[in-house]
Design an enzyme around this catalytic site. Sequence first.
Site, short mmCIF file in Angstrom:
data_model
loop_
_atom_site.label_atom_id
_atom_site.label_comp_id
_atom_site.label_asym_id
_atom_site.label_seq_id
_atom_site.Cartn_x
_atom_site.Cartn_y
_atom_site.Cartn_z
N ALA A 110 0.80 -1.30 -0.09
CA ALA A 110 -0.06 0.04 -0.13
C ALA A 110 1.00 1.30 -0.08
CB ALA A 110 -1.04 -0.01 1.29
N GLU A 159 4.31 -5.44 7.45
CA GLU A 159 3.69 -4.41 8.07
C GLU A 159 3.85 -3.98 9.48
OE1 GLU A 159 2.37 -6.23 6.06
OE2 GLU A 159 0.87 -5.34 4.62
N GLU A 163 -1.00 -9.36 -0.47
CA GLU A 163 -2.34 -9.47 -0.14
C GLU A 163 -3.39 -9.60 -1.38
OE1 GLU A 163 -1.99 -5.98 2.78
OE2 GLU A 163 -3.45 -7.50 4.00
N GLY A 166 0.42 -4.90 0.82
CA GLY A 166 -0.87 -4.95 -0.23
C GLY A 166 -0.47 -5.91 -1.32
N1 COA Z 1 4.46 3.11 -0.65
C1 COA Z 1 5.10 4.22 -1.16
N2 COA Z 1 6.15 4.25 -1.92
C2 COA Z 1 6.83 3.03 -2.10
C3 COA Z 1 6.63 1.82 -1.41
C4 COA Z 1 5.22 1.76 -0.69
N3 COA Z 1 4.78 0.87 -0.16
N4 COA Z 1 7.45 0.97 -1.83
C5 COA Z 1 8.35 1.84 -2.52
N5 COA Z 1 8.05 2.78 -2.63
C6 COA Z 1 8.62 4.12 -3.48
C7 COA Z 1 9.82 4.68 -2.72
O1 COA Z 1 9.69 5.53 -1.98
C8 COA Z 1 10.73 5.10 -3.79
O2 COA Z 1 10.24 6.42 -4.08
P1 COA Z 1 11.33 7.64 -4.48
O3 COA Z 1 12.07 7.27 -5.57
O4 COA Z 1 10.11 8.79 -4.82
O5 COA Z 1 11.76 7.87 -3.38
C9 COA Z 1 10.61 4.05 -5.11
O6 COA Z 1 9.22 3.35 -4.46
C10 COA Z 1 11.48 2.91 -5.05
O7 COA Z 1 11.82 2.21 -4.00
P2 COA Z 1 13.20 2.28 -3.34
O8 COA Z 1 12.88 1.95 -1.48
O9 COA Z 1 14.08 3.19 -3.35
O10 COA Z 1 13.60 0.86 -3.75
P3 COA Z 1 14.53 -0.13 -3.12
O11 COA Z 1 14.92 -1.25 -4.24
O12 COA Z 1 15.85 0.49 -2.42
O13 COA Z 1 14.00 -0.99 -2.02
C11 COA Z 1 12.07 -2.18 -1.15
C12 COA Z 1 12.83 -1.80 -2.44
C13 COA Z 1 10.55 -2.91 -1.69
C14 COA Z 1 12.83 -3.19 -0.36
C15 COA Z 1 11.54 -0.84 -0.47
O14 COA Z 1 10.86 0.14 -1.35
C16 COA Z 1 10.41 -0.92 0.67
O15 COA Z 1 10.62 -1.61 1.64
N6 COA Z 1 9.28 -0.70 0.31
C17 COA Z 1 8.08 -0.62 1.37
C18 COA Z 1 7.62 -2.18 1.50
C19 COA Z 1 6.51 -2.17 2.73
O16 COA Z 1 6.83 -1.89 3.71
N7 COA Z 1 5.27 -2.44 2.15
C20 COA Z 1 4.24 -2.41 3.02
C21 COA Z 1 3.36 -1.34 3.14
S1 COA Z 1 2.11 -1.46 4.14
#
Ligand code: COA
Length: 260
Positions: free
Chosen positions: A66, A135, A115, A112
């Site tokens: 999400a 989460e 999910e 999400g």
């Molecule tokens: N919500 C909003 N933005 C998200 C996102 C999310 N769940 N997951 C990734 N993004 C965005 C990042 O903020 C980043 O945006 P920016 O370039 O404007 O800063 C872009 O997507 C790329 O993500 P980044 O974190 O730079 O990539 P990465 O390869 O370093 O890491 C992940 C990849 C998936 C490990 C990492 O993005 C992450 O942990 N995301 C969140 C996962 C999460 O907690 N999901 C559950 C949400 S309830």
Amino acid sequence: MNYNNILSENQNGITTITINRPTKLNALNKETIEELHNAFKAADEESSVKVIIITGSGEKAFVAGADISEFADFSVAQGERLASEGQAKLFDFVAHLSTPVIAAVNGFALGGGLELAMAAHFRIASDNAKMGLPEVSLGVIPGYGGTQRLPQLIGKGRAMELIMSAGMIDANLALQYGLVNHVTAPEGLMDFTQKIAGKIMRNSSVAIAAAIAAINAGYEDGENGFDEEITQFGKCFGTADFREGTQAFLEKRKPNFPGK
Ligand code: COA
């Protein structure tokens, strides 16, 4: 229909819905959830569509969760509404569609994203996919059905560990756990998924819809899956597909299902 965050394409009876926010790793914001609802609904209502495939654009992510930026300052009531509206609009909606939905998981499927993949009727992953419900690392729990569907798919103990540790599993462990049905090379994912869709499409779409309803009933509160199976089984006898399927068998020919 025109969408800002997704692509929806119909080809040979298959609708492929692609979440298309690759710079945000296809994170599900409110507008994307709304658009997904509309695209799934439109595909389900179109009788020529026999299978729906959901995937993410880019090579990195199916859906990274999400959109955290949208709910970081929510109150208790807003949090509850976020989960209930999301479940009704997308996750439960997809799980209960009568058209089969396959998730082609092409990279990160987190929060999400996992999910959504779990709300699909089954999952196929590329070997670079990584799945988890992280989460609790944000101080919240899965709110789009993850605490229910993950244990249903992989068992309670494994789900407890994965959710509590906020960890990720790779495609091969997901295959071993039964979270995904198949693992392919990234470049072969869509072809493979379409091949499985092709096998499904040869069969009666009304019988498949009845099977989905009966299988789902076993996981619904207050419903008896065996009773639902009896009802759905009986209903099949009133369909043109049943007449065609049985007749074709007796005449030693391939059925040509009218889908009614
Ligand atoms: N919500 C909003 N933005 C998200 C996102 C999310 N769940 N997951 C990734 N993004 C965005 C990042 O903020 C980043 O945006 P920016 O370039 O404007 O800063 C872009 O997507 C790329 O993500 P980044 O974190 O730079 O990539 P990465 O390869 O370093 O890491 C992940 C990849 C998936 C490990 C990492 O993005 C992450 O942990 N995301 C969140 C996962 C999460 O907690 N999901 C559950 C949400 S309830």
